[in-house]
Design a protein around this motif. Structure first.
Motif, PDB file in Angstrom:
ATOM      1  N   ILE B  96       0.884  -1.165   0.000  1.00  0.00           N
ATOM      2  CA  ILE B  96       0.000   0.000   0.000  1.00  0.00           C
ATOM      3  C   ILE B  96       0.921   1.214   0.000  1.00  0.00           C
ATOM      4  O   ILE B  96       1.734   1.379   0.908  1.00  0.00           O
ATOM      5  N   ILE B  97       0.838   2.026  -1.027  1.00  0.00           N
ATOM      6  CA  ILE B  97       1.828   3.084  -1.197  1.00  0.00           C
ATOM      7  C   ILE B  97       1.436   4.374  -0.478  1.00  0.00           C
ATOM      8  O   ILE B  97       2.254   5.025   0.144  1.00  0.00           O
ATOM      9  N   GLU B  98       0.168   4.725  -0.551  1.00  0.00           N
ATOM     10  CA  GLU B  98      -0.256   5.972   0.100  1.00  0.00           C
ATOM     11  C   GLU B  98      -1.731   5.898   0.495  1.00  0.00           C
ATOM     12  O   GLU B  98      -2.557   5.435  -0.284  1.00  0.00           O
ATOM     13  N   ILE B  99      -2.018   6.347   1.713  1.00  0.00           N
ATOM     14  CA  ILE B  99      -3.421   6.480   2.113  1.00  0.00           C
ATOM     15  C   ILE B  99      -3.659   7.962   2.359  1.00  0.00           C
ATOM     16  O   ILE B  99      -2.963   8.580   3.163  1.00  0.00           O
ATOM     17  N   ASN B 100      -4.601   8.538   1.635  1.00  0.00           N
ATOM     18  CA  ASN B 100      -4.870   9.955   1.802  1.00  0.00           C
ATOM     19  C   ASN B 100      -6.381  10.170   1.907  1.00  0.00           C
ATOM     20  O   ASN B 100      -7.078  10.319   0.906  1.00  0.00           O
ATOM     21  N   THR B 101      -6.864  10.143   3.156  1.00  0.00           N
ATOM     22  CA  THR B 101      -8.316  10.255   3.314  1.00  0.00           C
ATOM     23  C   THR B 101      -8.773  11.707   3.200  1.00  0.00           C
ATOM     24  O   THR B 101      -9.940  11.968   2.915  1.00  0.00           O
ATOM     25  N   ASP B 103      -7.882  13.711   0.851  1.00  0.00           N
ATOM     26  CA  ASP B 103      -8.227  13.843  -0.570  1.00  0.00           C
ATOM     27  C   ASP B 103      -8.995  12.628  -1.084  1.00  0.00           C
ATOM     28  O   ASP B 103      -9.244  12.501  -2.279  1.00  0.00           O
ATOM     29  N   ARG B 104      -9.286  11.722  -0.171  1.00  0.00           N
ATOM     30  CA  ARG B 104     -10.122  10.565  -0.463  1.00  0.00           C
ATOM     31  C   ARG B 104      -9.587   9.640  -1.554  1.00  0.00           C
ATOM     32  O   ARG B 104     -10.286   9.296  -2.497  1.00  0.00           O
ATOM     33  N   TYR B 105      -8.328   9.253  -1.416  1.00  0.00           N
ATOM     34  CA  TYR B 105      -7.833   8.230  -2.318  1.00  0.00           C
ATOM     35  C   TYR B 105      -6.819   7.354  -1.605  1.00  0.00           C
ATOM     36  O   TYR B 105      -6.320   7.686  -0.522  1.00  0.00           O
ATOM     37  N   ILE B 106      -6.526   6.198  -2.232  1.00  0.00           N
ATOM     38  CA  ILE B 106      -5.490   5.309  -1.733  1.00  0.00           C
ATOM     39  C   ILE B 106      -4.724   4.809  -2.965  1.00  0.00           C
ATOM     40  O   ILE B 106      -5.323   4.594  -4.015  1.00  0.00           O
ATOM     41  N   VAL B 107      -3.396   4.734  -2.827  1.00  0.00           N
ATOM     42  CA  VAL B 107      -2.580   4.250  -3.948  1.00  0.00           C
ATOM     43  C   VAL B 107      -2.024   2.887  -3.564  1.00  0.00           C
ATOM     44  O   VAL B 107      -1.402   2.748  -2.508  1.00  0.00           O
ATOM     45  N   VAL B 108      -2.279   1.888  -4.408  1.00  0.00           N
ATOM     46  CA  VAL B 108      -1.834   0.539  -4.064  1.00  0.00           C
ATOM     47  C   VAL B 108      -1.212  -0.185  -5.257  1.00  0.00           C
ATOM     48  O   VAL B 108      -1.455   0.169  -6.406  1.00  0.00           O
ATOM     49  N   GLU B 109      -0.450  -1.220  -4.923  1.00  0.00           N
ATOM     50  CA  GLU B 109       0.071  -2.113  -5.953  1.00  0.00           C
ATOM     51  C   GLU B 109      -0.980  -3.190  -6.239  1.00  0.00           C
ATOM     52  O   GLU B 109      -1.854  -3.450  -5.405  1.00  0.00           O
ATOM     53  N   PRO B 110      -0.876  -3.860  -7.384  1.00  0.00           N
ATOM     54  CA  PRO B 110      -1.966  -4.751  -7.794  1.00  0.00           C
ATOM     55  C   PRO B 110      -2.156  -5.997  -6.932  1.00  0.00           C
ATOM     56  O   PRO B 110      -3.246  -6.564  -6.892  1.00  0.00           O
ATOM     57  N   GLY B 111      -1.097  -6.412  -6.213  1.00  0.00           N
ATOM     58  CA  GLY B 111      -1.219  -7.646  -5.429  1.00  0.00           C
ATOM     59  C   GLY B 111      -1.860  -7.465  -4.066  1.00  0.00           C
ATOM     60  O   GLY B 111      -2.048  -8.432  -3.325  1.00  0.00           O
TER      61      GLY B 111
END
Lengths: 409, 457
Positions: B96-101, B103-111
């Motif tokens: 999980i690369i970034e959690i930004n509530t 701005d309401r998004y999360i950046v993740v890898e596919p696995g």
């Protein structure tokens, strides 16, 4: 092999995230689903027996978590157990496992082995104790052997008063007998306090589970027959185990192997029906306990749920209810209390790298509880957890009976 | 077996430990939850976009098929390597690369596993709405490839509705990025919606920006039973038609309920012909008002009994019943076939009648389970593939179910995807030119057809 059961695997994959090994490795070939598919391919002659097949089948804690998650109710545990027997026939075990089988298959060898090891523990220079060990556990962090085996130190029959509350046959397992007599004596203290007559049959021996896991069926049969004869006492109201894995053997494995090993079905079933684990045994009879009136300084305790207690006995909730009721501790559960510690019988020294990652997560989870003491009622879990802790923030790991016994009236 | 030269090139990228090609290991990547199987020649576990790019360059150079895989929980055969080649597995690319509530998004890898996203967001009071039945195991990469849905997608929408941006490796090994961290973004083509649902035939996702939502303050769950299946279906279209939007509305027929009760004794009414599990969420007052409205409507449609979940445990019990349906059907026969045809919600009653008739006609037991609120049906057929005569009837039944859905303005798949299971039926819902357009797109981005070949395009 039960074809129908095998084919009923819908390959949905829900077992993947229940499997502690898959969660670490994130590789399909380490998953319960893969093992089932490989067994099926083997049964259908699409895949031949090979050392690699054996390894894939054995890279498993036999914790039973997959069965709990399976929507189709597949008994993975039995499937894996049968496959292990077949693979062990075709391919050699590693030397560590071989010597374990040799030791555990005859009580006198186990006893002698324990004595030698006790002596060895005294003789080995400190620097070797740092350097060498079992899996990830350095020698110096392995438990010391009991000075006298518990079953020799304790009386075979212990009666208190003329009207006992019942008769308990206590199956101590090897760990209590040779390594953790504190568990044994605490259990006796509690049973005495509750007013039970206790029989600790001298003839009992290793339950045979470690042997069965590694396909040593013949050796296991000797142990199983010895135990059936030792435990099948009409006087017994309950056959008590302080280790859920031994309990699983008595409750599930003996019935499972009745046909294959030609065991006495009636006796096996009678024994299986009487088996209870110590945690739920105490919880169900909590009213028989009276605690000291002296003011008790409560310790903060956390608990590791052994996989076999959860998956084979289903009594992990009973165990936690008991902990919550105890006046001598404040129970502070860890988020990952029910996650496998990576011990898994011999798993921790067969696959130390995977095991290390699992136990590290456990220890992190427990640190967050700020507990002073870590309770668990499985000796392998206890050895594994205690053995992997760093010295500087060490927690004492003991069987829950150890914190109960001292505070009884 | 791959050519030794190709093998060495792949090992150069991922190392010996993340490269598998022994038969025992390959067999573990020959299946998903669908009935067909096919062996790959090699499996590689990737951990970075750069590794994916380098592998695709090798594969392009030698024209070796590459099939992406997450946790392998697809039910339509999407990750089965029917043309062999390389299975490229993302299960170890799981950060999980970034959690930004804020701005309401999360950046993740596919696995990353869907449930792990939920667990990561929960402490900040947020969630990621798409909830496929496999969410405890399935990876977000797989969810994106199949554009997965789930019960609460009725209200919240499916995977595609939550993708803000993506990083994708093309067949050539080029890494492309589109979308952004913005809810509104009309810069260029909306490429996310092209790649999401493409089942790994256009490119391999290596990073994704997902939209997340605050967890609703109130959830209300109820179980309603009906004496007739028709009444149940009419209640569904009545509620949806009235403008209420429940978070989920799950329908189970009598056979399904009985199969569940046989195995897990949850106290469901075995005599009810239709059972609806309805959940609403949102602001407390609004929920209460909607709840009253729903109760009035189900009563009007002849509800026999309404059970309310009073505690979280109650709610869990009701959902356990629903979730266990697939598994309990799997116990009835060696194989279980489940499809996910979808029809406009007003046609749910007709579709259910047709499914029942088809079952009668072919002498098959068909359980009907549905995310009924959005018309997404799950006819389930327990069968035995070794029984050739029965299998013919099963195939005919599904053939007729697909035709029935198409006639009712429905579609082949609501949430599972096409994969191997339904590719033959595409012409039922798409004309020749449309199918050709998809082929042209495929050819433009993957001219050598190395990405998941042998599937629907």
């Amino acid at each position: 092999m039960n074809q129908k059961t095998l084919q009923n695997c819908g390959k949905c994959g829900l077992c993947l995230n229940a499997c502690p090994v898959y969660k670490i490795l994130k590789e399909e070939q380490a998953s319960p689903r893969a093992r089932l598919q490989l067994i099926k391919a083997f049964e259908e002659d699409r895949l031949l027996s090979s050392p690699l097949l054996k390894e894939i089948i054995s890279k498993c804690l036999m914790c039973g978590s997959c069965t709990g998650a399976c929507p189709s109710g597949i008994d993975h545990y039995s499937q894996f157990m049968e496959m292990r027997q077949k693979m062990a026939k075709d391919h050699v075990e590693n030397p560590m496992v071989k010597s374990m089988i040799w030791l555990l298959s005859q009580e006198y060898r186990t006893r002698l082995g324990a004595k030698m090891a006790k002596l060895g523990q005294k003789l080995v220079p400190e620097r070797f104790k740092e350097k060498y060990g079992l899996g990830n556990i350095p020698l110096k962090r392995l438990p010391e052997f009991n000075i006298t085996p518990f079953r020799e130190a304790a009386e075979e029959t212990i009666s208190h008063g003329s009207k006992p509350a019942g008769t308990i046959v206590y199956f101590t397992g090897c760990a209590t007998n040779y390594l953790y007599d504190d568990t044994g004596f605490s259990t006796l203290r509690i049973l005495e306090h509750m007013g039970y007559r206790v029989i600790i049959p001298k003839k009992q021996t290793c339950c045979g589970i470690p042997l069965l896991f590694h396909g040593a069926q013949k050796a296991a049969k000797n142990n199983i027959v010895t135990n059936i004869n030792a435990l099948d006492l009409d006087a017994a109201d309950t056959i008590l185990v302080d280790c859920a894995t031994c309990g699983t053997a008595l409750k599930h494995e003996y019935p499972l192997f009745t046909e294959t090993l030609g065991l006495d079905k009636t006796k096996v079933e009678k024994i299986a029906s009487k088996v209870e684990d110590i945690m739920s045994f105490i919880q169900k009879r909590f009213h028989l306990l009276s605690f000291t009136k002296d003011s008790i300084e409560k310790v903060k305790a956390t608990y590791h749920i052994p996989c076999h207690l959860k998956n084979s006995f289903g009594s992990h909730e009973q165990a936690q209810t008991l902990l919550n009721r105890l006046p001598c501790i404040v129970y502070s559960p860890a988020d990952n209390a029910d996650q496998c510690c990576g011990g898994g019988g011999s798993f921790f020294y067969e696959y130390p790298e995977i095991s290390k990652q699992m136990v590290t997560k456990k220890i992190e989870g427990v640190k967050a509880t700020l507990a002073d003491i870590w309770l668990t009622d499985c000796p392998v879990c206890r050895m594994n957890l205690a053995g992997n802790m760093e010295e500087k923030n060490e927690l004492q790991v003991v069987h829950p009976v150890k914190v109960i016994a001292p505070f009884l009236n | 077996m791959l050519d030794i030269k190709i093998k060495n090139q792949l090992i150069e990228v991922v190392g010996q430990n993340r490269y598998l090609d022994r038969k025992e290991e390959l067999a573990c990547f020959s299946y998903d939850a669908f009935i067909k199987e096919a062996m790959p020649d090699a499996v590689v576990f990737v951990q970075t976009a750069d590794e994916v790019a380098r592998i695709l360059k090798v594969a392009s150079e030698h024209k070796v098929p590459v099939t992406g895989r997450g946790a392998g929980t697809s039910v339509c055969g999407a990750p089965i390597p029917v043309k062999n080649g390389i299975v490229l597995c993302f299960s170890k690319m799981d950060k999980i690369i970034e959690i930004n509530t804020a701005d309401r998004y999360i950046v993740v890898e596919p696995g990353v596993v869907n449930a792990d996203i939920q667990n990561a967001l929960a402490p900040s009071g947020f969630f990621y709405p798409p909830d496929p039945g496999s969410m405890n195991t399935s990876t977000i990469g797989g969810n994106i490839a199949q554009n997965a849905g789930g019960p609460r997608c009725l209200k919240y929408g499916v995977t595609m509705d939550y993708i803000l941006g993506m990083e994708v490796v093309l067949a050539s090994g080029k890494i492309v990025k589109f979308g952004s961290k913005n809810i509104k973004d009309v810069t260029g083509y909306k490429l996310c919606s092209l790649f999401c649902g493409s089942e790994g035939t256009l490119g391999l996702v290596t990073q994704v920006i997902l939209k997340v939502l605050p967890i609703p303050e109130t959830v209300k769950t109820m179980l309603v039973t009906f004496g007739k299946l028709d009444h149940t279906a009419r209640a569904v279209s009545d509620i949806i038609g009235s403008g209420i939007l429940p978070a989920a509305m799950e329908l189970m027929d009598k056979m399904t309920v009985n199969a569940i009760e046989d195995s897990s004794h949850l106290g469901l009414d075995r005599k009810a012909e239709g059972t609806l599990l309805i959940e609403i969420d949102g602001v407390k007052e609004a929920c209460e008002k909607e709840m009253d409205n729903i109760i009035e409507r189900v009563k009007k449609q002849g509800a026999l009994d309404i059970q309310y979940a009073q505690t979280p445990e109650d709610r869990e019990r009701l959902w356990t019943a629903r979730r266990s349906a697939y598994g309990v059907f799997a116990k009835l026969a060696p194989d279980i076939l489940s499809e996910d045809v979808t029809v406009p919600v007003s046609k749910v009653p007709v579709m259910i009648k047709r499914i029942n008739k088809i079952g009668e006609r072919h002498g098959l037991k068909i359980g009907v389970l549905a995310h009924a609120g959005d018309g997404n049906m799950h006819p389930l057929i327990p069968a035995d593939r070794n029984n050739k005569e029965e299998w013919v009837r099963v195939e005919k039944a599904f053939d007729e179910i697909f035709h029935a859905a198409a006639e009712l303005d429905g579609t082949l798949s609501g949430e599972h995807g096409i994969g191997l299971a339904k590719s033959d039926y595409l012409p039922l819902v798409m004309n020749k030119d449309t199918i050709e357009l998809m082929s042209r797109i495929k050819h433009a981005v993957d001219p050598d057809n190395i990405l998941n070949p042998g599937k629907f395009v």
